[in-house]
Design a protein around this motif. Structure first.
Motif, PDB file in Angstrom:
ATOM      1  N   GLY A   1       0.805  -1.209   0.000  1.00 47.09           N
ATOM      2  CA  GLY A   1       0.000   0.000   0.000  1.00 47.09           C
ATOM      3  C   GLY A   1       0.840   1.262   0.000  1.00 47.09           C
ATOM      4  N   VAL A   2       1.921   1.242   0.758  1.00 49.73           N
ATOM      5  CA  VAL A   2       2.805   2.409   0.816  1.00 49.73           C
ATOM      6  C   VAL A   2       3.472   2.637  -0.543  1.00 49.73           C
ATOM      7  CG1 VAL A   2       4.923   3.307   1.867  1.00 49.73           C
ATOM      8  CG2 VAL A   2       3.163   2.248   3.305  1.00 49.73           C
TER       9      VAL A   2
ATOM     10  N   LYS B   1      -5.032  -1.324   0.718  1.00 50.54           N
ATOM     11  CA  LYS B   1      -3.989  -2.097   1.398  1.00 50.54           C
ATOM     12  C   LYS B   1      -3.437  -1.439   2.664  1.00 50.54           C
ATOM     13  CE  LYS B   1      -3.994  -5.504  -1.426  1.00 50.54           C
ATOM     14  NZ  LYS B   1      -4.448  -6.811  -0.998  1.00 50.54           N
ATOM     15  N   SER B   2      -3.598  -0.126   2.793  1.00 46.63           N
ATOM     16  CA  SER B   2      -3.019   0.598   3.924  1.00 46.63           C
ATOM     17  C   SER B   2      -4.028   1.578   4.508  1.00 46.63           C
ATOM     18  CB  SER B   2      -1.772   1.371   3.477  1.00 46.63           C
ATOM     19  OG  SER B   2      -0.773   0.483   3.047  1.00 46.63           O
TER      20      SER B   2
ATOM     21  N   VAL C   1      -1.962   6.628   6.597  1.00 43.97           N
ATOM     22  CA  VAL C   1      -0.638   6.388   6.011  1.00 43.97           C
ATOM     23  C   VAL C   1      -0.611   6.877   4.563  1.00 43.97           C
ATOM     24  CG1 VAL C   1       1.000   4.592   5.292  1.00 43.97           C
ATOM     25  CG2 VAL C   1      -0.146   4.429   7.521  1.00 43.97           C
TER      26      VAL C   1
END
Length: 104
Positions: free
Chosen positions: A2-3, A64-65, A69
């Motif tokens: 995700g990041v 995903k995150s 974030v």
């Protein structure tokens, strides 16, 4: 993952802005006429496609995150904008602009 997707989204969003600005600067029209002319420019359309790809990465990153974030990474994408503006448009930020970017 995700990041990484968030960083990709930030880069793609800001590359799209630079590509589209480059094409818009070459037109003398304004308003609706400008939009119509830009849709006839392949590089401007590429910028639009890059922006849509950035949206896909952004959506994936949010899946995903946590949003806490992802969104700061998207906002920090202004650093990509400065680099792309320098490389594509030849724009060099002054101290005040760099300070504003650092604050953002």
């Amino acid at each position: 993952m995700g990041v990484l997707a968030a960083f990709c989204a930030a880069a793609l969003y800001n590359l799209a802005v630079v590509l589209q600005k480059r094409q818009a600067q070459r037109e003398e029209a304004s308003g609706v006429r400008l939009v119509i002319r830009l849709f006839a420019r392949p590089l401007w359309l590429l910028g639009l496609a890059v922006q849509v790809a950035g949206l896909g990465c952004h959506i994936y990153a949010l899946m995903k995150s946590p949003v806490t974030v992802v969104q700061p990474i998207i906002a920090a994408g202004i650093a990509f904008l400065v680099v792309f503006a320098r490389l594509v448009l030849g724009e060099v930020p002054d101290r005040r602009q760099l300070a504003g970017m650092a604050l953002a």
